[in-house]
Motif scaffolding. Structure first.
Motif, PDB file in Angstrom:
ATOM      1  N   VAL A  99       0.804  -1.157   0.001  1.00  0.00           N
ATOM      2  CA  VAL A  99       0.132  -0.153   0.003  1.00  0.00           C
ATOM      3  C   VAL A  99       0.862   1.188  -0.046  1.00  0.00           C
ATOM      4  N   HIS A 100       2.045   1.102   0.777  1.00  0.00           N
ATOM      5  CA  HIS A 100       2.894   2.421   0.834  1.00  0.00           C
ATOM      6  C   HIS A 100       3.544   2.413  -0.500  1.00  0.00           C
ATOM      7  N   ARG A 101       3.923   1.454  -1.117  1.00  0.00           N
ATOM      8  CA  ARG A 101       4.599   1.541  -2.649  1.00  0.00           C
ATOM      9  C   ARG A 101       3.474   2.124  -3.467  1.00  0.00           C
ATOM     10  N   HIS A 102       2.200   1.926  -3.414  1.00  0.00           N
ATOM     11  CA  HIS A 102       1.214   2.447  -4.509  1.00  0.00           C
ATOM     12  C   HIS A 102       0.491   3.303  -3.935  1.00  0.00           C
ATOM     13  N   ARG A 103       0.803   4.032  -2.896  1.00  0.00           N
ATOM     14  CA  ARG A 103       0.067   5.148  -2.247  1.00  0.00           C
ATOM     15  C   ARG A 103      -0.368   6.295  -3.135  1.00  0.00           C
ATOM     16  N   ASN A 104       0.033   6.369  -4.276  1.00  0.00           N
ATOM     17  CA  ASN A 104      -0.538   7.611  -5.308  1.00  0.00           C
ATOM     18  C   ASN A 104      -1.267   6.810  -6.358  1.00  0.00           C
ATOM     19  N   ALA A 105      -1.810   5.704  -6.285  1.00  0.00           N
ATOM     20  CA  ALA A 105      -2.515   4.784  -7.328  1.00  0.00           C
ATOM     21  C   ALA A 105      -4.158   5.230  -6.848  1.00  0.00           C
ATOM     22  N   PRO A 106      -4.737   5.430  -7.871  1.00  0.00           N
ATOM     23  CA  PRO A 106      -6.378   5.571  -7.561  1.00  0.00           C
ATOM     24  C   PRO A 106      -7.020   4.767  -6.886  1.00  0.00           C
ATOM     25  N   MET A 107      -6.654   3.125  -7.172  1.00  0.00           N
ATOM     26  CA  MET A 107      -7.086   2.159  -6.706  1.00  0.00           C
ATOM     27  C   MET A 107      -6.190   1.030  -6.514  1.00  0.00           C
ATOM     28  N   LEU A 108      -6.597   0.147  -5.559  1.00  0.00           N
ATOM     29  CA  LEU A 108      -5.604  -0.731  -5.356  1.00  0.00           C
ATOM     30  C   LEU A 108      -6.577  -2.318  -5.195  1.00  0.00           C
ATOM     31  N   VAL A 109      -6.039  -3.518  -5.619  1.00  0.00           N
ATOM     32  CA  VAL A 109      -6.698  -4.747  -5.335  1.00  0.00           C
ATOM     33  C   VAL A 109      -6.050  -5.640  -4.542  1.00  0.00           C
ATOM     34  N   PHE A 110      -6.911  -6.033  -3.315  1.00  0.00           N
ATOM     35  CA  PHE A 110      -6.198  -7.106  -2.354  1.00  0.00           C
ATOM     36  C   PHE A 110      -6.911  -8.132  -3.065  1.00  0.00           C
ATOM     37  N   ASP A 111      -6.197  -9.390  -3.424  1.00  0.00           N
ATOM     38  CA  ASP A 111      -6.465 -10.699  -4.069  1.00  0.00           C
ATOM     39  C   ASP A 111      -6.417 -11.360  -2.634  1.00  0.00           C
ATOM     40  N   ILE A 112      -7.454 -11.689  -1.959  1.00  0.00           N
ATOM     41  CA  ILE A 112      -7.419 -12.691  -0.762  1.00  0.00           C
ATOM     42  C   ILE A 112      -8.587 -13.904  -0.579  1.00  0.00           C
ATOM     43  N   PRO A 113      -8.056 -14.986  -0.954  1.00  0.00           N
ATOM     44  CA  PRO A 113      -8.967 -16.182  -0.924  1.00  0.00           C
ATOM     45  C   PRO A 113      -9.976 -16.065   0.073  1.00  0.00           C
ATOM     46  N   LEU A 114      -9.456 -16.026   1.356  1.00  0.00           N
ATOM     47  CA  LEU A 114     -10.168 -15.920   2.808  1.00  0.00           C
ATOM     48  C   LEU A 114     -10.577 -14.740   3.188  1.00  0.00           C
ATOM     49  N   LEU A 115     -11.040 -13.759   2.444  1.00  0.00           N
ATOM     50  CA  LEU A 115     -11.334 -12.376   2.647  1.00  0.00           C
ATOM     51  C   LEU A 115     -12.345 -12.401   3.972  1.00  0.00           C
ATOM     52  N   PHE A 116     -13.603 -12.916   3.566  1.00  0.00           N
ATOM     53  CA  PHE A 116     -14.605 -12.724   4.637  1.00  0.00           C
ATOM     54  C   PHE A 116     -14.037 -13.670   5.865  1.00  0.00           C
ATOM     55  N   GLU A 117     -13.618 -14.750   5.593  1.00  0.00           N
ATOM     56  CA  GLU A 117     -13.330 -15.867   6.663  1.00  0.00           C
ATOM     57  C   GLU A 117     -12.352 -15.294   7.645  1.00  0.00           C
ATOM     58  N   THR A 118     -11.330 -14.536   7.147  1.00  0.00           N
ATOM     59  CA  THR A 118     -10.327 -13.947   8.191  1.00  0.00           C
ATOM     60  C   THR A 118     -10.747 -12.431   8.628  1.00  0.00           C
ATOM     61  N   GLY A 119     -11.961 -12.011   8.173  1.00  0.00           N
ATOM     62  CA  GLY A 119     -12.290 -10.547   8.610  1.00  0.00           C
ATOM     63  C   GLY A 119     -11.520  -9.677   7.717  1.00  0.00           C
ATOM     64  N   GLY A 120     -10.874  -9.953   6.823  1.00  0.00           N
ATOM     65  CA  GLY A 120     -10.056  -9.147   5.905  1.00  0.00           C
ATOM     66  C   GLY A 120     -11.065  -7.998   5.074  1.00  0.00           C
ATOM     67  N   ASP A 121     -12.381  -8.354   5.177  1.00  0.00           N
ATOM     68  CA  ASP A 121     -13.326  -7.239   4.521  1.00  0.00           C
ATOM     69  C   ASP A 121     -13.242  -6.069   5.173  1.00  0.00           C
ATOM     70  N   ARG A 122     -12.842  -5.998   6.572  1.00  0.00           N
ATOM     71  CA  ARG A 122     -12.862  -4.822   7.317  1.00  0.00           C
ATOM     72  C   ARG A 122     -11.714  -3.855   6.763  1.00  0.00           C
ATOM     73  N   ASP A 123     -10.670  -4.418   6.087  1.00  0.00           N
ATOM     74  CA  ASP A 123      -9.634  -3.604   5.585  1.00  0.00           C
ATOM     75  C   ASP A 123      -9.928  -2.938   4.069  1.00  0.00           C
ATOM     76  N   VAL A 124     -10.892  -3.312   3.640  1.00  0.00           N
ATOM     77  CA  VAL A 124     -11.106  -2.821   2.220  1.00  0.00           C
ATOM     78  C   VAL A 124     -12.459  -1.842   2.212  1.00  0.00           C
ATOM     79  N   ASP A 125     -12.478  -1.133   1.139  1.00  0.00           N
ATOM     80  CA  ASP A 125     -13.538  -0.165   0.940  1.00  0.00           C
ATOM     81  C   ASP A 125     -14.848  -0.745   0.034  1.00  0.00           C
ATOM     82  N   LYS A 126     -14.412  -1.610  -0.568  1.00  0.00           N
ATOM     83  CA  LYS A 126     -15.570  -2.430  -1.399  1.00  0.00           C
ATOM     84  C   LYS A 126     -15.065  -3.821  -1.790  1.00  0.00           C
TER      85      LYS A 126
END
Length: 199
Positions: A99-126
């Motif tokens: 995230v720090h390396r790409h802090r000036n990008a308009p959007m980033l994608v976190f490709d996370i297989p267990l996004l919901f299962e690990t609570g990772g959805d709390r760390d994303v906007d959409k």
């Protein structure tokens, strides 16, 4: 203004890697959690000593023996939690650096297989969920080297049902359609995020 962060997820065999590649092809930086785990568990990976200490005989000069480690943790909730306690903090640190390396990008994608299962959805906007019909998922997954019906069912048992993931998504992208339709859906998500960013 920080980037809009999209969480990209989907159950095994749904085509998530294909969709992630489409985002990357469109110029969106993609953080691939699985690829990071493979690197951290690969030759000279920083997690090898901790994994070997807890799960003896599951690592070697080429890194983690994924079959041996899978046999040690699949179906054993306590062992899986122990492994996750080793892996997840390291992945979070790698993601923060991304995230720090790409802090000036308009959007980033976190490709996370267990996004919901690990609570990772709390760390994303959409959230974008990649989905396909159950029979398509099954055929794709069982075609993978080393995959068995038992292993497939054990993996599914650890994942949130696809219907629940779709219900919690901001966007659902299907992959049981022609590739160009999937690519069009990716383009529409990107356009929507640009609209969000401009508001």
């Amino acid at each position: 203004m920080r980037p809009v962060i999209l969480g990209l997820t989907g159950s095994i065999g749904m085509g998530k890697s294909t969709v992630a590649a489409m985002f990357a092809d469109a110029g969106v930086p993609v953080f691939d959690a699985d690829a990071v785990v493979h690197r951290l568990q690969g030759p000279d990976g920083t997690l090898l000593s901790a994994i070997e200490a807890r799960f003896p005989g599951t690592t070697g000069t080429s890194g983690v023996d994924r079959a041996a480690l899978g046999a040690a943790v699949l179906g054993d909730d306590a062992a899986m939690r122990t492994l996750e306690a080793i892996v997840h903090p390291a992945v979070r640190a790698e993601r923060a650096a991304f995230v720090h390396r790409h802090r000036n990008a308009p959007m980033l994608v976190f490709d996370i297989p267990l996004l919901f299962e690990t609570g990772g959805d709390r760390d994303v906007d959409k959230v974008v969920v990649v989905s396909a019909a159950a029979d398509v998922q099954r055929v794709r997954t069982l075609a993978r080297p080393g995959m068995t019906v038992d292993k497939f069912e054990a993996i599914l048992a650890r994942q949130m049902p696809d219907a629940e993931k779709r219900a919690r998504a901001d966007w659902v992208i299907g992959t049981d359609v022609p590739l160009e339709q999937t690519r069009g859906a990716v383009d529409r998500v990107i356009a929507c995020v640009h609209d969000i960013e401009r508001r």
